[in-house]
Write an enzyme that holds these catalytic residues in place. Structure first.
Site, mmCIF file in Angstrom:
data_model
loop_
_atom_site.group_PDB
_atom_site.id
_atom_site.type_symbol
_atom_site.label_atom_id
_atom_site.label_comp_id
_atom_site.label_asym_id
_atom_site.label_seq_id
_atom_site.Cartn_x
_atom_site.Cartn_y
_atom_site.Cartn_z
ATOM 1 N N TRP A 94 0.704 -1.226 -0.070
ATOM 2 C CA TRP A 94 -0.049 -0.036 -0.107
ATOM 3 C C TRP A 94 0.851 1.214 0.149
ATOM 4 C CZ3 TRP A 94 -5.257 -0.015 3.147
ATOM 5 C CH2 TRP A 94 -6.062 -1.183 2.600
ATOM 6 N N LYS A 190 -10.154 -2.190 6.071
ATOM 7 C CA LYS A 190 -10.529 -3.669 5.636
ATOM 8 C C LYS A 190 -11.582 -3.974 6.766
ATOM 9 C CE LYS A 190 -7.291 -7.014 5.978
ATOM 10 N NZ LYS A 190 -6.508 -7.835 5.502
#
Length: 235
Positions: A94, A190
């Site tokens: 990321w 998430k």
């Protein structure tokens, strides 16, 4: 690990998932005497995953890079010269996407060590430690434009316990985002098992202009994971 030609913003090249290609990738993993059956299944899944192969070919540290890439394509999470916090930064996929897409710096935290990446300021620490937010704040030197969380609890095999641990991580990440973001900032995390809890959704909707669930195409088939995206922090 920088690439010679980073992908253009707004463009995701899909891996070859044709039947012929998948047959070629259908590698088998021999079961070692001391290896658990679940470990063997995980290894085979990794070897046969086209996104794993694509991440390796393009120099990304994990297949998760394509998830945040897809989310950014859809929601425009990264702004030019933005300051980003990455909760659960390991192994760094990321971070790589954030830097490619205009972030000036990423502050990352994880229990697992992350090998150096240009633009990353990393601390190896449990985000659930009481002093973790203060440590991150000191490293930041200002309010972040984006807080992104790929935190996941270690599984115990007990479904209810694992769910509660995951909920606690999501809530902690959301609390941190709402206490640190600059006005107009974004938050992505998430979540599992159908999305975030209603109470958390209600809180986020009260503090952000837009709150949505999304499941990137690069998430594995059958995986319960999805992502919660909150845009436009009201301050």
């Amino acid at each position: 690990m920088a690439k010679d030609e980073p992908p253009r913003r707004g463009r995701v090249t899909k891996p070859d998932t044709s039947e012929q290609h998948m047959r070629l990738m259908d590698q088998k993993v021999k079961t070692a005497r001391k290896r658990k059956h679940s470990s063997t299944l995980w290894l085979r899944r990794q070897l046969n995953d086209p996104y794993v192969a694509k991440a390796k070919a393009e120099g990304y540290r994990s297949r998760a890079a394509f998830k945040i890439q897809e989310l950014d394509d859809k929601f425009r999470l990264f702004r030019p010269d933005s300051l980003v916090v990455d909760l659960g930064a390991a192994p760094g996929g990321w971070v790589q996407i954030a830097m490619e897409r205009g972030a000036r710096a990423v502050i990352g935290i994880d229990l697992i060590f992350v090998e150096p990446i240009g633009g990353l300021d990393f601390v190896q620490k449990d985000f659930m430690d009481p002093d973790a937010p203060a440590v991150i704040e000191k490293m930041l030197g200002g309010a972040p434009d984006l807080v992104m969380s790929d935190l996941a609890a270690n599984t115990t095999g007990h479904r209810k316990t694992d769910h509660l641990r995951t909920v606690a991580l999501v809530e902690a990440a959301a609390d941190y985002a709402m206490s640190s973001l600059k006005p107009g900032g974004h938050f992505v995390t998430k979540v599992f098992q159908g999305g975030a809890e209603k109470a958390l959704l209600d809180r986020l909707k009260a503090h952000f202009k837009t709150v949505k669930h999304a499941k990137p195409k690069s998430s594995r088939d059958g995986s319960p994971e999805m992502y919660l995206v909150a845009l436009g922090f009201k301050g």
